[in-house]
Design a protein around this motif. Structure first.
Motif, PDB file in Angstrom:
ATOM      1  N   ALA A 107      49.070  43.948  27.921  1.00 29.29           N
ATOM      2  CA  ALA A 107      48.243  44.359  26.779  1.00 29.29           C
ATOM      3  C   ALA A 107      47.776  43.133  25.992  1.00 29.29           C
ATOM      4  N   LEU A 108      48.678  42.167  25.789  1.00 31.99           N
ATOM      5  CA  LEU A 108      48.295  40.943  25.080  1.00 31.99           C
ATOM      6  C   LEU A 108      47.232  40.166  25.855  1.00 31.99           C
ATOM      7  N   LEU A 109      47.381  40.101  27.174  1.00 36.75           N
ATOM      8  CA  LEU A 109      46.416  39.384  27.994  1.00 36.75           C
ATOM      9  C   LEU A 109      45.039  40.037  27.945  1.00 36.75           C
ATOM     10  N   GLU A 110      45.016  41.362  27.989  1.00 35.71           N
ATOM     11  CA  GLU A 110      43.732  42.067  27.934  1.00 35.71           C
ATOM     12  C   GLU A 110      43.000  41.776  26.638  1.00 35.71           C
ATOM     13  N   ARG A 111      43.748  41.764  25.520  1.00 32.03           N
ATOM     14  CA  ARG A 111      43.109  41.453  24.233  1.00 32.03           C
ATOM     15  C   ARG A 111      42.606  40.011  24.226  1.00 32.03           C
ATOM     16  N   ARG A 112      43.403  39.103  24.802  1.00 33.85           N
ATOM     17  CA  ARG A 112      42.996  37.698  24.830  1.00 33.85           C
ATOM     18  C   ARG A 112      41.771  37.492  25.714  1.00 33.85           C
ATOM     19  N   GLU A 113      41.723  38.176  26.863  1.00 36.24           N
ATOM     20  CA  GLU A 113      40.580  38.048  27.763  1.00 36.24           C
ATOM     21  C   GLU A 113      39.293  38.518  27.094  1.00 36.24           C
ATOM     22  N   LYS A 114      39.391  39.609  26.346  1.00 36.02           N
ATOM     23  CA  LYS A 114      38.200  40.104  25.646  1.00 36.02           C
ATOM     24  C   LYS A 114      37.705  39.078  24.632  1.00 36.02           C
ATOM     25  N   THR A 115      38.662  38.437  23.935  1.00 42.87           N
ATOM     26  CA  THR A 115      38.281  37.422  22.943  1.00 42.87           C
ATOM     27  C   THR A 115      37.626  36.223  23.614  1.00 42.87           C
ATOM     28  N   ASP A 147      46.839  30.988  47.518  1.00 47.43           N
ATOM     29  CA  ASP A 147      47.439  32.312  47.381  1.00 47.43           C
ATOM     30  C   ASP A 147      46.414  33.277  46.787  1.00 47.43           C
ATOM     31  N   PRO A 148      46.002  34.337  47.530  1.00 44.66           N
ATOM     32  CA  PRO A 148      45.003  35.272  46.995  1.00 44.66           C
ATOM     33  C   PRO A 148      45.491  36.027  45.765  1.00 44.66           C
ATOM     34  N   GLU A 149      46.796  36.052  45.554  1.00 39.05           N
ATOM     35  CA  GLU A 149      47.326  36.740  44.374  1.00 39.05           C
ATOM     36  C   GLU A 149      47.236  35.880  43.122  1.00 39.05           C
ATOM     37  N   LEU A 150      46.835  34.617  43.283  1.00 40.72           N
ATOM     38  CA  LEU A 150      46.670  33.714  42.133  1.00 40.72           C
ATOM     39  C   LEU A 150      45.271  33.117  42.170  1.00 40.72           C
ATOM     40  N   PRO A 151      44.242  33.950  42.018  1.00 41.95           N
ATOM     41  CA  PRO A 151      42.869  33.446  42.150  1.00 41.95           C
ATOM     42  C   PRO A 151      42.502  32.382  41.135  1.00 41.95           C
ATOM     43  N   MET A 152      43.151  32.405  39.977  1.00 35.43           N
ATOM     44  CA  MET A 152      42.815  31.414  38.951  1.00 35.43           C
ATOM     45  C   MET A 152      43.226  29.997  39.355  1.00 35.43           C
ATOM     46  N   LEU A 153      44.086  29.883  40.382  1.00 39.46           N
ATOM     47  CA  LEU A 153      44.527  28.575  40.846  1.00 39.46           C
ATOM     48  C   LEU A 153      43.834  28.160  42.143  1.00 39.46           C
ATOM     49  N   HIS A 237      38.199  33.131  35.678  1.00 41.45           N
ATOM     50  CA  HIS A 237      39.616  33.186  35.329  1.00 41.45           C
ATOM     51  C   HIS A 237      39.934  32.005  34.434  1.00 41.45           C
ATOM     52  N   ASP A 238      40.941  32.177  33.595  1.00 41.81           N
ATOM     53  CA  ASP A 238      41.389  31.096  32.731  1.00 41.81           C
ATOM     54  C   ASP A 238      42.473  30.293  33.431  1.00 41.81           C
ATOM     55  N   PHE A 239      42.335  28.995  33.368  1.00 40.68           N
ATOM     56  CA  PHE A 239      43.284  28.083  33.997  1.00 40.68           C
ATOM     57  C   PHE A 239      44.459  27.850  33.036  1.00 40.68           C
ATOM     58  N   PRO A 240      45.694  27.669  33.567  1.00 37.36           N
ATOM     59  CA  PRO A 240      46.830  27.383  32.662  1.00 37.36           C
ATOM     60  C   PRO A 240      46.597  26.118  31.842  1.00 37.36           C
ATOM     61  N   ASP A 241      47.254  26.059  30.700  1.00 34.71           N
ATOM     62  CA  ASP A 241      47.138  24.892  29.826  1.00 34.71           C
ATOM     63  C   ASP A 241      47.942  23.746  30.436  1.00 34.71           C
ATOM     64  N   TYR A 242      47.282  22.944  31.262  1.00 37.70           N
ATOM     65  CA  TYR A 242      47.979  21.896  32.003  1.00 37.70           C
ATOM     66  C   TYR A 242      48.544  20.819  31.082  1.00 37.70           C
ATOM     67  N   ARG A 243      47.975  20.653  29.913  1.00 42.73           N
ATOM     68  CA  ARG A 243      48.447  19.583  29.026  1.00 42.73           C
ATOM     69  C   ARG A 243      49.883  19.825  28.576  1.00 42.73           C
TER      70      ARG A 243
END
Length: 365
Positions: A107-115, A147-153, A237-243
């Motif tokens: 639920a938190l991710l869905e709200r963040r994605e919309k933003t 990995d097809p289950e991790l498309p953002m990577l 897709h959003d990439f992880p915060d690598y920093r």
């Protein structure tokens, strides 16, 4: 009698796991050679080892495993049954709690994605030297996920900020970061994930010494070199915060001669572990030992611990280590080691901004 290697192959437990369970008093060898210290197991211990492997895969705590084995050997079926049922209830309760937490996270991710979608990429145009961008792509592409289950990577992050372009790729077990200087853009920070095939097409254009032009517009990214172009959609897709991931504890550094070190890794011993690839096949691990004076060696499962000086002992995926050494593209590289549980960092001595990181693999002995 079975040797420890034979027992590992027949039971499904690794050599390091058998050593661990010997030290814990859970599965003690029938005989230990007083001279060599080599472990030997009796025929009746195979069934216990196989049972132990099943309990281990089921995540049973060590204290309960010890009780199950004791009940099994004494034919106390009621005790074994109660312990198994208790552990099953514990797993079911944990799964229910995990489902609740993941439901909240979704639920938190869905709200963040919309933003984030409402703030999507502005138009970006900049120039970068072709050799710099080629070198940066070569330094990071190996670490992208398949990995097809991790498309953002499944691509390379282009992180544009001021006159700096950082390229990042990770598959969770390794990460590579490189930098290239840019001109012509002074807007806000923008990030796009370029799919790996498109990143490869971009690299194919970078054969000259001239400046090339990178453009991001809407949902598309394009690279122009003269009259040639590689363009396509970037990943939505959003990439992880690598920093946050590149902060590692201080430790020791070792400078290695890359050709010699690569040969030592290729031909050196591998250690036993439970790491498996996506196809389920076991992955070879390389055990590195590092002393404070900057000496790093490739060791084996049965090698004796060094005496007289402190050392760091880290196991990493051998293929990943060889990939990172090749991507470093230098005859000498710097290996940085923190705690045994911290990533191993591989840097160029002349370019601190280009590096790769390998997650260590936990050994049980």
């Amino acid at each position: 009698m079975r040797s420890i290697g034979e027992m590992a192959g027949d039971s499904g437990l690794s050599v390091s796991a058998l050593r661990f369970y010997d030290g814990a008093g859970v599965l003690v060898p029938a005989w230990v050679d007083p001279v060599s210290g080599y472990r030997w197991y009796g025929p009746e211990q195979l069934d216990e080892a196989r049972l132990l492997a099943r309990l281990r895969r089921a995540g049973m705590p060590l204290a309960d495993i010890r009780l199950v084995l004791a009940g099994w050997s004494s034919a106390d079926a009621a005790l074994v049954r109660e312990l198994l049922q208790t552990h099953l209830r514990r797993l079911e309760a944990g799964l229910s709690e995990a489902r609740r937490e993941f439901s909240t996270l979704r639920a938190l991710l869905e709200r963040r994605e919309k933003t984030l979608t409402s703030l999507r990429t502005a138009t970006v145009r900049l120039s970068v030297r072709a050799p710099e961008l080629a070198d940066a792509l070569d330094a990071v592409r190996f670490a992208a996920a398949a990995d097809p289950e991790l498309p953002m990577l499944g691509g390379v992050l282009f992180d544009i900020e001021g006159e700096e372009l950082r390229l990042v790729a990770t598959d969770r077990y390794r990460m590579a970061v490189a930098r290239a200087g840019t001109t012509g853009y002074d807007g806000s920070r923008e990030q796009v994930v370029v799919p790996l095939p498109l990143a490869g097409a971009m690299r194919a254009l970078l054969t000259g010494e001239e400046d090339v032009r990178l453009a991001v517009d809407g949902d598309r990214v394009a690279l122009e070199a003269g009259d040639r172009q590689a363009a396509g959609q970037f990943l939505d897709h959003d990439f992880p915060d690598y920093r946050r991931l590149v902060r590692v504890p201080d430790g020791c550094r070792a400078v290695v001669d890359v050709p010699a070190f690569q040969e030592a890794v290729r031909t050196g011993p591998v250690v036993s572990g439970d790491v498996r690839g996506q196809d389920g096949t076991p992955r070879d691990l390389t055990l590195l030992r590092v002393t404070p004076d900057g000496t790093v060696t490739v060791s084996g499962d049965g090698d004796e611990e060094p005496t007289g000086r402190e050392h760091v002992r880290v196991a990493v995926d051998r293929a990943f280590l060889l990939d990172a050494l090749a991507a470093g593209a230098r005859d000498r590289l710097v290996l940085e080691f923190g705690a045994p549980t911290a990533p191993v960092t591989i840097r160029r001595p002349d370019d601190e901004d280009t590096f790769s990181m390998l997650m260590p693999v936990r050994l049980e002995n």
